[in-house]
Motif scaffolding. Structure first.
Motif, PDB file in Angstrom:
ATOM      1  N   UNK A 201       8.973 -73.427  -6.033  1.00  0.00           N
ATOM      2  CA  UNK A 201      10.377 -73.271  -6.434  1.00  0.00           C
ATOM      3  C   UNK A 201      11.194 -72.644  -5.307  1.00  0.00           C
ATOM      4  N   UNK A 202      10.629 -71.668  -4.628  1.00  0.00           N
ATOM      5  CA  UNK A 202      11.339 -71.007  -3.522  1.00  0.00           C
ATOM      6  C   UNK A 202      11.546 -71.994  -2.374  1.00  0.00           C
ATOM      7  N   UNK A 203      10.512 -72.746  -2.032  1.00  0.00           N
ATOM      8  CA  UNK A 203      10.643 -73.734  -0.950  1.00  0.00           C
ATOM      9  C   UNK A 203      11.660 -74.805  -1.326  1.00  0.00           C
ATOM     10  N   UNK A 204      11.629 -75.258  -2.555  1.00  0.00           N
ATOM     11  CA  UNK A 204      12.603 -76.253  -3.010  1.00  0.00           C
ATOM     12  C   UNK A 204      14.021 -75.698  -2.924  1.00  0.00           C
ATOM     13  N   UNK A 205      14.222 -74.461  -3.339  1.00  0.00           N
ATOM     14  CA  UNK A 205      15.552 -73.842  -3.283  1.00  0.00           C
ATOM     15  C   UNK A 205      16.030 -73.720  -1.839  1.00  0.00           C
ATOM     16  N   UNK A 206      15.156 -73.275  -0.949  1.00  0.00           N
ATOM     17  CA  UNK A 206      15.534 -73.142   0.468  1.00  0.00           C
ATOM     18  C   UNK A 206      15.856 -74.513   1.049  1.00  0.00           C
ATOM     19  N   UNK A 207      15.061 -75.516   0.692  1.00  0.00           N
ATOM     20  CA  UNK A 207      15.301 -76.871   1.168  1.00  0.00           C
ATOM     21  C   UNK A 207      16.654 -77.394   0.696  1.00  0.00           C
ATOM     22  N   UNK A 208      16.945 -77.226  -0.589  1.00  0.00           N
ATOM     23  CA  UNK A 208      18.211 -77.717  -1.139  1.00  0.00           C
ATOM     24  C   UNK A 208      19.408 -76.994  -0.533  1.00  0.00           C
ATOM     25  N   UNK A 209      19.301 -75.693  -0.345  1.00  0.00           N
ATOM     26  CA  UNK A 209      20.396 -74.925   0.279  1.00  0.00           C
ATOM     27  C   UNK A 209      20.578 -75.374   1.723  1.00  0.00           C
TER      28      UNK A 209
ATOM     29  N   UNK B 273      10.034 -78.130   5.692  1.00  0.00           N
ATOM     30  CA  UNK B 273      10.092 -77.750   4.278  1.00  0.00           C
ATOM     31  C   UNK B 273       9.772 -78.932   3.366  1.00  0.00           C
ATOM     32  N   UNK B 274      10.328 -80.080   3.687  1.00  0.00           N
ATOM     33  CA  UNK B 274      10.075 -81.264   2.863  1.00  0.00           C
ATOM     34  C   UNK B 274       8.604 -81.646   2.922  1.00  0.00           C
ATOM     35  N   UNK B 275       8.019 -81.576   4.108  1.00  0.00           N
ATOM     36  CA  UNK B 275       6.595 -81.872   4.262  1.00  0.00           C
ATOM     37  C   UNK B 275       5.756 -80.913   3.415  1.00  0.00           C
ATOM     38  N   UNK B 276       6.097 -79.621   3.468  1.00  0.00           N
ATOM     39  CA  UNK B 276       5.390 -78.645   2.631  1.00  0.00           C
ATOM     40  C   UNK B 276       5.502 -79.020   1.162  1.00  0.00           C
ATOM     41  N   UNK B 277       6.705 -79.361   0.779  1.00  0.00           N
ATOM     42  CA  UNK B 277       6.986 -79.664  -0.625  1.00  0.00           C
ATOM     43  C   UNK B 277       6.186 -80.861  -1.112  1.00  0.00           C
ATOM     44  N   UNK B 278       6.163 -81.938  -0.346  1.00  0.00           N
ATOM     45  CA  UNK B 278       5.538 -83.166  -0.836  1.00  0.00           C
ATOM     46  C   UNK B 278       4.043 -83.242  -0.561  1.00  0.00           C
TER      47      UNK B 278
END
Length: 139
Positions: free
Chosen positions: A15-23, A129-134
């Motif tokens: 959730x934190x990584x997704x939030x940082x990515x979106x911001x 960040x996207x790589x981490x996320x997916x």
């Protein structure tokens, strides 16, 4: 019990990584739109690529990446991210190289930093960040 704690921690990190990515993607989109506005008004035009202002391409790229991050459960989201990221990173690398070697190529921030350097940093950061996320957090 330990397994549930690990799952909870993993969800929190995701959730934190997704939030940082979106911001970050929103900030990149805002920056691209801001420079595009300055180009449209003639205040500070950005360089063109095949008669298209580079800032327009960057704005579209950040928009596509943001859409990919928002709709990450869709099968096309990874491709959407790559399609958006590719022109952003290419323009940032080429612009940064030209700015470094010749100077005066890229529009500048209010603090005088060439925006292509900022775009290059952002593009690498959001790709990570996207790589981490997916890859790391989806397992």
């Amino acid at each position: 019990m330990q397994d549930n704690e690990n799952k909870g921690l993993k969800k929190l990190i995701a959730a934190v990584i997704t939030a940082i990515l979106l911001v970050s993607l929103s900030a990149g989109l805002y920056g691209g739109i801001s420079v595009s506005y300055l180009t449209v008004t003639g205040i500070a035009p950005c360089p063109s690529v095949i008669n298209i202002p580079a800032c327009y391409l960057v704005s579209i790229g950040y928009l596509l990446m943001l859409m990919a991050a928002l709709f990450d459960r869709k099968k096309y989201s990874k491709w959407l991210f790559v399609v958006g990221w590719t022109p952003v990173i290419l323009l940032a690398v080429i612009g940064s190289a030209l700015e470094f070697s010749q100077g005066g190529i890229c529009p500048r921030s209010e603090m005088g930093t060439p925006l292509c350097y900022i775009s290059l940093s952002f593009a690498v950061f959001v790709a990570f960040l996207y790589w981490l996320k997916v890859t790391k957090l989806s397992k």
